[in-house]
Write an enzyme that holds these catalytic residues in place. Structure first.
Site, PDB file in Angstrom:
ATOM      1  N   TYR A 113      85.332  34.966  49.348  1.00 56.75           N
ATOM      2  CA  TYR A 113      86.276  36.050  49.012  1.00 56.75           C
ATOM      3  C   TYR A 113      87.656  35.613  49.478  1.00 56.75           C
ATOM      4  O   TYR A 113      88.014  34.437  49.402  1.00 56.75           O
ATOM      5  CB  TYR A 113      85.786  37.358  49.638  1.00 56.75           C
ATOM      6  CG  TYR A 113      86.433  38.576  49.038  1.00 56.75           C
ATOM      7  CD1 TYR A 113      86.454  38.769  47.657  1.00 56.75           C
ATOM      8  CD2 TYR A 113      87.036  39.535  49.846  1.00 56.75           C
ATOM      9  CE1 TYR A 113      87.057  39.882  47.093  1.00 56.75           C
ATOM     10  CE2 TYR A 113      87.632  40.655  49.293  1.00 56.75           C
ATOM     11  CZ  TYR A 113      87.650  40.822  47.922  1.00 56.75           C
ATOM     12  OH  TYR A 113      88.249  41.918  47.380  1.00 56.75           O
ATOM     13  N   LYS A 168      63.962  44.078  30.043  1.00 57.67           N
ATOM     14  CA  LYS A 168      64.421  42.901  29.319  1.00 57.67           C
ATOM     15  C   LYS A 168      65.144  41.943  30.259  1.00 57.67           C
ATOM     16  O   LYS A 168      64.916  40.725  30.232  1.00 57.67           O
ATOM     17  CB  LYS A 168      65.377  43.348  28.208  1.00 57.67           C
ATOM     18  CG  LYS A 168      65.531  42.346  27.095  1.00 57.67           C
ATOM     19  CD  LYS A 168      64.390  42.494  26.116  1.00 57.67           C
ATOM     20  CE  LYS A 168      64.574  41.642  24.896  1.00 57.67           C
ATOM     21  NZ  LYS A 168      63.554  41.912  23.884  1.00 57.67           N
TER      22      LYS A 168
END
Length: 460
Positions: A113, A168
């Protein structure tokens, strides 16, 4: 025709007398109610009473109630609770996000970060193509739906479609190590769907369109393919077509017929039917009769729907104009992606010798597969509780693995045919028989082979 299925698995917690025969009595009662017992565990044991958990497969919620009633009818037995194991699996959803990099200390944080991440952002700003190398875009697919054509449930909306899209995404990860995420859109406006998908595309390396009703799905896919620089794949169309072709290649081997010579009847001309017809023709099929609710589609008709018009002009060379049942007479192959219970075994008997029947409507096929097998040489369905399940899981994970690895945006018919060939080849000639024409979805080599076939087709 419904059979007990793991999709309707329940666990019943019962209190029962601690007589020596009680576990046998419980198992017998459940089996007599038509529910196969898959587990029986004594969770508590007391001097005069046992608490027993019985797990079994049922056909429906009503059947579950009947099983509970059968247990309650036994002397001294009471049902404390009935747990639906499918709902338990879905509690809290089926997905989570896990970091791929360590975040153990300030040193790690400074690179993952701020401030280190700013350098990566500037690099991508200067060269946008680096996003594929330096972000999740390299391996991430959006699973996009508007909830208008979910499984066999129809237009149930985006929130109700979410469990399917989660599933899925889980399959993408399990079978091809592709990171996928559900994107369920609260709109059924074609232009808005296209605009939204284009707006979120920078995050993703590909788009898997799912359960979007025809005919809008055709325009959405076509436009997104034209306007995005990442692959767009409508699984209900092309995934179904790939696995259907793979199954047919092997079924034709069994009966000793060639795809160029057989007469094929296709029931259903929506998303799946259209794609199946086009892929069969790419493989060499020359005599396809497509049927909708009114019967055979032929060149003598006028169609305002461009996709039906294309079918009318490019199939049915004999201009047959009868019903579906009439079309079956003398045909070699039936492929159904339409509606349940359209015909019975007597109609299958009118087909050619060594007929092939793919009845893929879910959850109830176009014809009873058990009865159809009395007359057809090979029978397949879309269900997991019968042999020869034509399941899209065999196709889409490997297809996207290959597309992401190759770094291409265009999906060609040659790629789809190659994917079908790779799936068919996973069943060796020694293994091939009327009850085994497609590999198991758990075959770890299927996705790898499909991906390799896609990459090879790209490089051909």
């Amino acid at each position: 025709m419904a059979s007990p299925s793991p999709g309707n698995s329940i666990t019943l917690r019962v209190s029962a007398p601690s007589r020596i025969s009680i576990t046998g009595e419980l198992a017998t009662a459940v089996a007599a109610a038509g529910a196969p017992v898959t587990a029986l565990d004594i969770s508590e044991s007391h001097h005069e009473q046992l608490v027993v958990d019985i797990t079994c497969n049922t056909t429906s919620e009503q059947h579950a109630e009947e099983v509970a009633a059968a247990l309650e009818a036994l002397d001294g037995v009471s049902v404390r609770k009935v747990s639906d194991r499918t709902f338990l699996m879905h509690l809290g959803g089926k997905l989570e996000v896990v970091p791929r990099v360590p975040l153990r200390n300030r040193d790690d944080l400074s690179r993952a970060y701020t401030p280190g991440v700013a350098r990566v952002c500037r690099a991508i700003a200067e060269n946008p193509d680096d996003a594929r190398r330096l972000t999740v875009k390299r391996n991430t697919v959006a699973v996009v739906t508007d909830g208008t054509a979910v499984l066999g449930l129809g237009n149930i909306g985006p929130a109700a479609a979410l469990p399917v899209m989660e599933g899925k995404a889980a399959l993408f990860k399990q079978f091809a190590n592709v990171d996928a995420w559900p994107v369920c859109l609260d709109t059924q406006d074609t232009e808005e769907i296209i605009r939204i998908v284009k707006a979120i595309a920078p995050v993703y390396g590909g788009v898997n369109l799912e359960d979007i009703a025809a005919p809008r799905c055709f325009e959405i896919e076509s436009r997104l393919r034209e306007e995005l620089d990442i692959p767009v794949f409508h699984d209900d169309q092309h995934g179904t077509a790939i696995v259907t072709l793979a199954a047919l290649v092997n079924a034709l081997k069994i009966v000793g017929k060639s795809i160029e010579d057989v007469r094929i009847v296709v029931s259903g001309v929506g998303a799946a039917g259209n794609a199946i017809i086009q892929l069969l023709q790419a493989q060499g099929a020359r005599n396809i009769v497509a049927c909708d609710r009114r019967g055979a589609i032929h060149s003598g008709q006028d169609h305002t729907d461009a996709h039906r018009a294309w079918i009318a002009e490019n199939t049915n060379p004999e201009a047959f104009s009868g019903t579906l049942v009439e079309a079956l007479k003398g045909s070699d192959v039936f492929i159904g992606v339409s509606a349940p219970n359209l015909f019975g075994p007597d109609e299958v008997a009118t087909m050619a010798e060594d007929a092939i029947v793919f009845a893929m409507a879910n959850p109830d096929p176009e014809t009873d597969p058990v009865a159809a097998a009395e007359h057809a040489a090979v029978v397949a369905t879309g269900r997991s509780d019968f042999p020869n399940q034509i399941n899209n899981v065999l196709a889409f994970p490997g297809v996207f693995r290959g597309l992401l690895d190759a770094g291409v945006a265009d999906i060609t018919p040659a790629m789809l045919v190659a994917a079908a060939g790779a799936i068919a080849a996973r069943v060796s000639d020694e293994e091939l028989n009327p009850s085994f024409i497609v590999p198991s979805v758990f075959d770890p080599h299927v996705a790898q082979d499909v991906a390799a076939a896609i990459v090879a087709a790209v490089n051909a």
